[in-house]
Every structure is written in C-alpha cells, then in structure tokens.
Design a protein around this motif. Structure first.
Motif, PDB file in Angstrom:
ATOM      1  N   ALA A 161     -17.689 -38.689 -26.456  1.00 48.70           N
ATOM      2  CA  ALA A 161     -18.312 -37.920 -27.535  1.00 48.70           C
ATOM      3  C   ALA A 161     -19.240 -36.884 -26.921  1.00 48.70           C
ATOM      4  O   ALA A 161     -19.641 -37.007 -25.762  1.00 48.70           O
ATOM      5  CB  ALA A 161     -19.090 -38.847 -28.457  1.00 48.70           C
ATOM      6  N   HIS A 162     -19.589 -35.868 -27.703  1.00 50.93           N
ATOM      7  CA  HIS A 162     -20.485 -34.846 -27.154  1.00 50.93           C
ATOM      8  C   HIS A 162     -21.240 -34.148 -28.267  1.00 50.93           C
ATOM      9  O   HIS A 162     -20.873 -34.233 -29.449  1.00 50.93           O
ATOM     10  CB  HIS A 162     -19.695 -33.812 -26.351  1.00 50.93           C
ATOM     11  N   ALA A 163     -22.299 -33.456 -27.895  1.00 51.01           N
ATOM     12  CA  ALA A 163     -23.067 -32.620 -28.815  1.00 51.01           C
ATOM     13  C   ALA A 163     -23.524 -31.379 -28.062  1.00 51.01           C
ATOM     14  O   ALA A 163     -23.856 -31.441 -26.876  1.00 51.01           O
ATOM     15  CB  ALA A 163     -24.268 -33.382 -29.363  1.00 51.01           C
ATOM     16  N   VAL A 164     -23.526 -30.246 -28.753  1.00 51.12           N
ATOM     17  CA  VAL A 164     -23.941 -28.987 -28.153  1.00 51.12           C
ATOM     18  C   VAL A 164     -25.458 -28.962 -28.010  1.00 51.12           C
ATOM     19  O   VAL A 164     -26.189 -29.292 -28.950  1.00 51.12           O
ATOM     20  CB  VAL A 164     -23.472 -27.792 -28.999  1.00 51.12           C
ATOM     21  N   ILE A 165     -25.946 -28.588 -26.830  1.00 53.95           N
ATOM     22  CA  ILE A 165     -27.394 -28.497 -26.634  1.00 53.95           C
ATOM     23  C   ILE A 165     -27.863 -27.063 -26.422  1.00 53.95           C
ATOM     24  O   ILE A 165     -29.052 -26.776 -26.550  1.00 53.95           O
ATOM     25  CB  ILE A 165     -27.874 -29.389 -25.465  1.00 53.95           C
ATOM     26  N   SER A 166     -26.942 -26.150 -26.100  1.00 50.95           N
ATOM     27  CA  SER A 166     -27.346 -24.743 -25.996  1.00 50.95           C
ATOM     28  C   SER A 166     -26.126 -23.843 -26.068  1.00 50.95           C
ATOM     29  O   SER A 166     -25.012 -24.238 -25.717  1.00 50.95           O
ATOM     30  CB  SER A 166     -28.124 -24.470 -24.697  1.00 50.95           C
ATOM     31  N   ARG A 167     -26.366 -22.624 -26.542  1.00 50.90           N
ATOM     32  CA  ARG A 167     -25.325 -21.602 -26.536  1.00 50.90           C
ATOM     33  C   ARG A 167     -25.852 -20.395 -25.774  1.00 50.90           C
ATOM     34  O   ARG A 167     -27.006 -20.000 -25.921  1.00 50.90           O
ATOM     35  CB  ARG A 167     -24.967 -21.185 -27.967  1.00 50.90           C
TER      36      ARG A 167
END
Length: 303
Positions: free
Chosen positions: A157-163
């Motif tokens: 699983a993953h989650a975005v921490i920066s763009r």
C-alpha cells in the motif's frame, strides 16, 4: 563455510592475487589458498581458476560473489541487531529511501526518534532499479520512493507525501542561453541520465521532450541520480531529475530550471507492506509530520 572463507574469497574476487589478499588480511599466501580450497570443498564447486601466472573466477565463482556478499551483509546485520537488543533497543524497522526523499525523511526520522528512542531504524539509500527490485522482493518495512516505481501488486500500500515537477538541471555556463519556453535552445546540449532500467521515468522524460519538440541526445547513463547531477556540475551534459536532489547534494555549478506542465509531475510516496506485523512500522506511519503531508495532499486533491 565460515566468515573468513567468504571474506578471503571476496577479496580474491577483486584482487585476483593471492599475495595481495594475504597482505590485506595479514596472513600468509598458503593460508589464503587453504581457506579457499576448503570453501570450494565445502560447496563441491570450483570457484577459482589458478595457475602459476594468473587467477580468475570460474562462472560459478562469478555467481557466488553475489551470494557471498549477501551472506556477509546478513551476518553483519544479525550481529548489529543482537547488540542493539542487548542494549535495550527492542524495536526494529528497515527502511529503503531515495536520495531525493532526504529532506522529508529527515523530518519524519526526527519525530520518530524523539517518540520512540528505543527503536532501531536501519535505512538503506537506494536508487532507481535498486529500489524497484527491493519493492518487488518486498525486502523492507517502509519505502520512500516515487509512485511510478511501485510494482503492480496487492501486497504493498502507499500514500502520496509530496508532489513536485521534474527539473532541468544545467551547468551555470549553459543556463543563460536556455529558454524554457523554447526547448530548441537545448538542441546543442547533450543529456546525461539515470539508468534506462527505470523505464517509467525514462518514458515520461522522453514523452516530455517529444512534446516540446526535441529528442534528448543521452551520452551517459549513471546508476545513481547523484552521479548525473555531478556530471551536470562538471559540464558533461544536462539532466532531467527530481528537484529535491539539490536538498541532498550541493553542486555549485548546477542551475535548476523548473519544467512547467502536468506531464512533469512526479510524486513521492511512502509505501509499506500490507501484511506487516511490525508495530514499529505502523507507529512510523502514524507520525504527525506524515499526517501533515497526507492532509495537505488531500486538500490539494492529489490523493
């Protein structure tokens, strides 16, 4: 098979010289020879070709180098972990990260170390293909990597921490002549790049360049992003890389030119094993500093 056998073999795989290896370990040449013969006998395979004039690895020896390195690394990790356990450090996390995640990770690690000082946190700095291989093998508890590196699997699983947007890094001597609204101003410059094995990023960069009317003339590939940055600093070429690299590496001759357009977007994520029973890793995912980045991305509509 013992540790000294493996270490002597690994030394010989580099020196290809019994005398040099003997000097390195402060033993005699016959001692090195006997240890290697004993290693070959224990696994039943010839690892070295040797005569009075030369030493070389057999095909089996070339393959065994990789395993010998892993065995030594595993022993070192085991010894380190046991010493930490004896010292009261009961928790343990293994984290893989990209160098471009350094600033974010420093923020997270500072909070985690403050809240959980008894937990041992081992961090490996990986690049491109190394990170993708680690993700496929699921070798770590947590990963700080780019979203495009994630394998198609239900186990992570993953989650975005920066763009961020990919940046064109150029030598400061070339910067004044470059017009980011007219990429034909780059046509006389050569490119350097991270490995083509990071095919998703390579494809994104190629599409970006094609859309802007150029085909990058890549003259050198490097196995690490920092080496591409160093090449730019030396005037070898220009490179398209994540902008955060300048947080980790300071190169005085490098100028970063942001690339406009959504096709230049690149997302940093934190990924984790869904089946992990590691409470220490779950505590890392609940950090306030991480939650701040999750919430900011939700508000921006990124996740």
């Amino acid at each position: 098979m013992d540790t000294l056998q493996l270490k002597l073999f690994l030394s010989l795989s580099k020196t290809l010289n019994f005398t040099k290896t003997a000097n390195e370990f402060y033993v005699t040449q016959p001692t090195v020879s006997n240890y290697v013969k004993s290693l070959e006998s224990s696994i039943g395979v010839k690892l070295l070709n040797r005569d009075s004039h030369s030493v070389s690895l057999t095909p089996e020896g070339q393959e065994f180098v990789r395993y010998a390195n892993r065995l030594i690394a595993l022993q070192n990790e085991a010894e380190e972990r046991i010493r930490n356990l004896a010292g009261g450090r009961r928790g343990f996390i293994r984290i893989a990260m990209l160098s471009s995640a350094a600033a974010l990770f420093s923020e997270f690690l500072g909070e985690y170390a403050s809240k959980y000082p008894e937990v041992q946190v081992n961090v490996d700095l990986l690049e491109g293909s190394e990170m993708m291989e680690a993700l496929i093998k699921n070798n770590y508890d947590l990963y700080l990597c780019h979203e495009h590196m994630l394998p198609e699997t239900d186990s992570i699983a993953h989650a975005v921490i920066s763009r961020a947007r990919l940046t064109l890094f150029v030598n400061k001597a070339d910067a004044p002549a470059i017009d980011m609204n007219d990429w034909s101003s780059l046509s006389h410059l050569r490119f350097v790049s991270t490995p083509a094995e990071d095919f998703t990023l390579s494809m994104q960069i190629n599409k970006m360049c094609a859309k802007r009317g150029i085909s990058p003339d890549v003259i050198n590939f490097y196995n690490r992003a920092d080496m591409a940055l160093i090449a730019v600093n030396s005037g070898v070429g220009v490179a398209i890389l994540p902008p955060q690299l300048t947080d980790f590496y300071k190169c005085e001759n490098v100028v970063g030119l942001p690339i406009e357009g959504d096709d230049a977007n690149i997302f940093m994520v934190i990924a984790w094993r869904k089946d992990s029973g590691n409470d220490d890793a779950r505590n890392f995912l609940s950090l306030d500093s991480l939650k701040k980045h999750f919430d900011a991305n939700k508000e921006a509509g990124i996740i």
